[in-house]
Scaffold this motif. Structure first.
Motif, PDB file in Angstrom:
ATOM      1  N   GLU A   1     -11.011  37.060  16.265  1.00 35.57           N
ATOM      2  CA  GLU A   1     -11.503  38.440  16.125  1.00 35.57           C
ATOM      3  C   GLU A   1     -11.668  38.814  14.657  1.00 35.57           C
ATOM      4  OE1 GLU A   1      -9.777  40.537  20.197  1.00 35.57           O
ATOM      5  OE2 GLU A   1      -8.641  40.758  18.338  1.00 35.57           O
ATOM      6  N   THR A   2     -10.784  38.310  13.811  1.00 33.63           N
ATOM      7  CA  THR A   2     -10.877  38.613  12.382  1.00 33.63           C
ATOM      8  C   THR A   2     -12.139  38.005  11.772  1.00 33.63           C
ATOM      9  OG1 THR A   2      -8.476  38.679  12.179  1.00 33.63           O
ATOM     10  CG2 THR A   2      -9.737  38.377  10.141  1.00 33.63           C
ATOM     11  N   ILE A   3     -12.430  36.783  12.130  1.00 33.96           N
ATOM     12  CA  ILE A   3     -13.575  36.079  11.543  1.00 33.96           C
ATOM     13  C   ILE A   3     -14.903  36.610  12.067  1.00 33.96           C
ATOM     14  CG2 ILE A   3     -14.767  33.838  11.414  1.00 33.96           C
ATOM     15  CD1 ILE A   3     -12.004  32.511  11.474  1.00 33.96           C
ATOM     16  N   ALA A   4     -15.001  36.837  13.384  1.00 33.65           N
ATOM     17  CA  ALA A   4     -16.300  37.157  13.983  1.00 33.65           C
ATOM     18  C   ALA A   4     -16.421  38.585  14.503  1.00 33.65           C
ATOM     19  CB  ALA A   4     -16.577  36.180  15.124  1.00 33.65           C
ATOM     20  N   GLY A   5     -15.319  39.321  14.574  1.00 36.95           N
ATOM     21  CA  GLY A   5     -15.378  40.682  15.103  1.00 36.95           C
ATOM     22  C   GLY A   5     -14.975  40.749  16.559  1.00 36.95           C
ATOM     23  N   SER A   6     -15.241  39.679  17.304  1.00 36.22           N
ATOM     24  CA  SER A   6     -14.839  39.578  18.699  1.00 36.22           C
ATOM     25  C   SER A   6     -14.762  38.107  19.070  1.00 36.22           C
ATOM     26  CB  SER A   6     -15.824  40.302  19.627  1.00 36.22           C
ATOM     27  OG  SER A   6     -17.050  39.587  19.682  1.00 36.22           O
ATOM     28  N   GLU A   7     -14.006  37.807  20.114  1.00 29.48           N
ATOM     29  CA  GLU A   7     -13.916  36.413  20.536  1.00 29.48           C
ATOM     30  C   GLU A   7     -15.251  35.938  21.101  1.00 29.48           C
ATOM     31  OE1 GLU A   7     -10.919  33.361  22.901  1.00 29.48           O
ATOM     32  OE2 GLU A   7     -11.102  35.430  23.627  1.00 29.48           O
ATOM     33  N   THR A   8     -16.004  36.851  21.719  1.00 27.65           N
ATOM     34  CA  THR A   8     -17.323  36.486  22.249  1.00 27.65           C
ATOM     35  C   THR A   8     -18.215  35.952  21.149  1.00 27.65           C
ATOM     36  OG1 THR A   8     -17.181  38.114  24.054  1.00 27.65           O
ATOM     37  CG2 THR A   8     -19.391  37.354  23.398  1.00 27.65           C
ATOM     38  N   LYS A   9     -18.263  36.663  20.021  1.00 30.32           N
ATOM     39  CA  LYS A   9     -19.084  36.217  18.885  1.00 30.32           C
ATOM     40  C   LYS A   9     -18.512  34.943  18.267  1.00 30.32           C
ATOM     41  CE  LYS A   9     -20.748  40.855  17.687  1.00 30.32           C
ATOM     42  NZ  LYS A   9     -20.746  41.932  16.652  1.00 30.32           N
ATOM     43  N   PHE A  10     -17.198  34.829  18.297  1.00 31.72           N
ATOM     44  CA  PHE A  10     -16.566  33.639  17.716  1.00 31.72           C
ATOM     45  C   PHE A  10     -16.904  32.396  18.535  1.00 31.72           C
ATOM     46  CE2 PHE A  10     -13.009  30.706  16.903  1.00 31.72           C
ATOM     47  CZ  PHE A  10     -13.033  30.692  15.518  1.00 31.72           C
ATOM     48  N   VAL A  11     -16.958  32.541  19.850  1.00 31.46           N
ATOM     49  CA  VAL A  11     -17.310  31.399  20.706  1.00 31.46           C
ATOM     50  C   VAL A  11     -18.706  30.897  20.371  1.00 31.46           C
ATOM     51  CG1 VAL A  11     -17.839  30.727  23.087  1.00 31.46           C
ATOM     52  CG2 VAL A  11     -15.738  31.972  22.583  1.00 31.46           C
ATOM     53  N   LYS A  12     -19.617  31.818  20.090  1.00 29.76           N
ATOM     54  CA  LYS A  12     -20.960  31.398  19.666  1.00 29.76           C
ATOM     55  C   LYS A  12     -20.878  30.612  18.362  1.00 29.76           C
ATOM     56  CE  LYS A  12     -25.657  32.978  18.744  1.00 29.76           C
ATOM     57  NZ  LYS A  12     -25.848  32.035  17.643  1.00 29.76           N
ATOM     58  N   MET A  13     -20.030  31.063  17.448  1.00 30.34           N
ATOM     59  CA  MET A  13     -19.831  30.337  16.195  1.00 30.34           C
ATOM     60  C   MET A  13     -19.289  28.930  16.458  1.00 30.34           C
ATOM     61  SD  MET A  13     -18.203  33.243  13.655  1.00 30.34           S
ATOM     62  CE  MET A  13     -18.011  32.056  12.319  1.00 30.34           C
ATOM     63  N   MET A  14     -18.384  28.823  17.418  1.00 28.58           N
ATOM     64  CA  MET A  14     -17.798  27.522  17.748  1.00 28.58           C
ATOM     65  C   MET A  14     -18.866  26.549  18.249  1.00 28.58           C
ATOM     66  SD  MET A  14     -14.303  28.775  19.705  1.00 28.58           S
ATOM     67  CE  MET A  14     -13.414  27.216  19.721  1.00 28.58           C
ATOM     68  N   ASN A  15     -19.706  27.039  19.159  1.00 28.22           N
ATOM     69  CA  ASN A  15     -20.752  26.185  19.701  1.00 28.22           C
ATOM     70  C   ASN A  15     -21.808  25.846  18.650  1.00 28.22           C
ATOM     71  OD1 ASN A  15     -20.258  25.732  22.707  1.00 28.22           O
ATOM     72  ND2 ASN A  15     -20.031  27.944  22.588  1.00 28.22           N
ATOM     73  N   ASP A  16     -22.124  26.812  17.801  1.00 25.11           N
ATOM     74  CA  ASP A  16     -23.095  26.556  16.727  1.00 25.11           C
ATOM     75  C   ASP A  16     -22.544  25.524  15.731  1.00 25.11           C
ATOM     76  OD1 ASP A  16     -24.833  28.351  17.860  1.00 25.11           O
ATOM     77  OD2 ASP A  16     -24.403  29.984  16.447  1.00 25.11           O
ATOM     78  N   LYS A  17     -21.276  25.653  15.396  1.00 24.55           N
ATOM     79  CA  LYS A  17     -20.666  24.714  14.446  1.00 24.55           C
ATOM     80  C   LYS A  17     -20.560  23.323  15.072  1.00 24.55           C
ATOM     81  CE  LYS A  17     -19.580  25.449  10.955  1.00 24.55           C
ATOM     82  NZ  LYS A  17     -20.266  25.214   9.653  1.00 24.55           N
ATOM     83  N   ALA A  18     -20.298  23.267  16.353  1.00 15.48           N
ATOM     84  CA  ALA A  18     -20.237  21.976  17.043  1.00 15.48           C
ATOM     85  C   ALA A  18     -21.578  21.253  16.917  1.00 15.48           C
ATOM     86  CB  ALA A  18     -19.873  22.170  18.507  1.00 15.48           C
ATOM     87  N   ALA A  19     -22.662  21.992  17.081  1.00 15.81           N
ATOM     88  CA  ALA A  19     -24.005  21.400  16.940  1.00 15.81           C
ATOM     89  C   ALA A  19     -24.232  20.943  15.509  1.00 15.81           C
ATOM     90  CB  ALA A  19     -25.064  22.414  17.359  1.00 15.81           C
ATOM     91  N   GLU A  20     -23.808  21.765  14.565  1.00 13.81           N
ATOM     92  CA  GLU A  20     -23.992  21.432  13.147  1.00 13.81           C
ATOM     93  C   GLU A  20     -23.194  20.186  12.750  1.00 13.81           C
ATOM     94  OE1 GLU A  20     -22.519  23.326   8.935  1.00 13.81           O
ATOM     95  OE2 GLU A  20     -23.292  24.740  10.425  1.00 13.81           O
TER      96      GLU A  20
END
Length: 449
Positions: A140-159
């Motif tokens: 929540e601190t990094i992305a504002g919400s866990e929902t947004k953070f999960v998107k970051m996780m999947n995006d980083k996995a692709a990267e």
């Protein structure tokens, strides 16, 4: 007739014996890779190069449970590096993280509703105690919400080049354990999945990019909020660390994972001498089929023993190594008609001690770099003319890398060749002309006979 019958009978008796012998004799490469692991998947890699030393069903997506937190750690270290988050930054506990933290059936440190905790406190709880609510607080601190953070996780996995992954939350819990507050767009029965190979790649990149993670994952025990009413002893779930029941020399990380769906999983790393290994085991069970902490650490130990005891660093070829029959390539319009070629740099890899002499190097010319098999002057030193690839003499498999690395090196020119002056080029042209005429004449004469 009797003699013929006797011979036939003997042959008929021998054939079954031969068939049983053939079937009972395993292929050398397969036998060397049968470690007797009771796991759904496993992989062992060299943490320095990403070279795969062993793999078993490593491509199948499986539940990863709290090993998911390695991605949360990666994104946290990245945010710290980029100045988006600081270790001293404070997080205020929300209804979501409060409710999850009070669930004592999960791995947690209790958090007070509305209380402030530093990111460092939450991270230590995550890395040492696999605290789930603390992990959500970081998300929540990094992305504002866990929902947004999960998107970051999947995006980083692709990267990062991971494959076969699905992240639905930051913790690795089954969504049904998140008290109805799981990230939007995910189902209440969903759980994070990934193949063992991608888990190993995630661990590899985490150690490569942020090796400081080991400063915390190697801590056996720490008191959370020591000196306060909320103080709680955090024993590391990695029981292979020094002082624990399954202690193994050199282990200093990395992340355990346990859910009903994923079973008992573990991503471990250990260093001995100059060699660091990463081992991943997924859904480990004992010989009776029962999952347990012991089963996963026993499996990891088997992998580490295999890596440390049977493999050693070997230089396959030195820099400037040349190939018999391919020590030079022709040069057109140069002061020299040939230029020496060899491998650009030395190549070393971990190889099994019993297979040290089973490796060879194969040279393949790069026809796109050579015109009619030649280079045209001027030729710079270090011009790529082909590849040197590692092969096994017995034709067996040579494992690659979880990412990037190549089993070989470029073959380059070992010296430069300047372009010839106009006078020499003229003489070469005249010589080539008469050489061509002579060859045609010779062919004509040969054709008469």
């Amino acid at each position: 007739m009797k003699k013929l019958w006797k011979k036939t009978a003997v042959i008929l008796m021998i054939i079954p014996v031969l068939m049983m012998t053939i079937l009972a004799t395993p292929h050398t490469a397969q036998a060397a890779e049968d470690l007797g692991l009771h796991v759904d998947a496993a992989i062992l890699i060299n943490a320095d190069t990403g070279q795969i030393l062993y793999e078993q069903n490593a491509e199948s997506p499986l539940g990863i449970a709290s090993m998911s937190k390695m991605m949360t750690e990666y994104l946290l270290f990245e945010a710290i590096k980029e100045g988006k988050v600081s270790w001293d930054q404070e997080y205020t506990v929300t209804d979501y993280t409060y409710k999850v933290s009070q669930d004592r059936q999960l791995s947690n440190v209790p958090l007070r509703l509305g209380e402030k905790y530093t990111i460092r406190e939450l991270y230590e709880a995550l890395a040492i105690y696999s605290a789930n609510a603390a992990t959500i607080g970081i998300a929540e601190t990094i992305a504002g919400s866990e929902t947004k953070f999960v998107k970051m996780m999947n995006d980083k996995a692709a990267e990062l080049g991971l494959e076969g992954y699905t992240f639905v939350n930051s913790t690795g819990l089954n969504n049904e354990h998140l008290h109805g507050m799981h990230p939007e767009g995910t189902g209440d029965k969903d759980e994070n999945v990934m193949p063992a190979k991608s888990v190993a790649l995630l661990a590899y990149r985490l150690l490569k990019d942020y090796p400081e993670v080991l400063d915390t994952t190697s801590v056996p025990t720490k008191i959370f909020r020591e000196g306060t009413d909320d103080a709680i002893k955090m024993d590391n779930w990695n029981f292979m660390l020094p002082g624990f029941v399954f202690a193994y020399e050199g282990v200093d990380g990395l992340k355990t994972g346990t859910t009903e769906f994923a079973g008992h999983c573990f991503t471990g790393t250990a260093k001995r001498g100059d060699t660091r290994l990463i081992a991943v085991v997924m859904k480990a069970v004992d010989d009776k089929g029962n999952g347990s902490y012991k089963a996963r650490f026993d499996a990891a130990k088997t992998l580490f023993e295999y890596g440390f005891n049977q493999f050693s660093e070997k230089e396959i070829f030195p820099a400037a190594h040349q190939f018999k029959g391919n020590k030079t390539v022709p040069v057109k319009k140069g002061k020299e008609k040939q230029v020496k070629i060899g491998v650009e740099k030395p190549f070393s890899m971990l190889v099994q001690t019993t297979d040290q002499d089973e490796y060879d190097v194969k040279f393949t010319k790069d026809e796109t770099k050579l015109k009619d098999g030649s280079l045209e002057a001027p030729v710079k030193k270090g011009t790529v003319v082909g590849k040197a690839d590692i092969v096994r003499k017995d034709g067996g498999p040579v494992y690659g890398f979880v990412q990037g690395g190549e089993l070989g090196a470029d073959v380059v020119t070992l010296e430069k060749v300047e372009k010839a002056g106009w006078f020499k080029l003229t003489l070469q042209a005249i010589g080539d002309f008469f050489s061509g005429v002579w060859n045609k004449s010779t062919d004509f004469v040969k054709g008469l006979f």
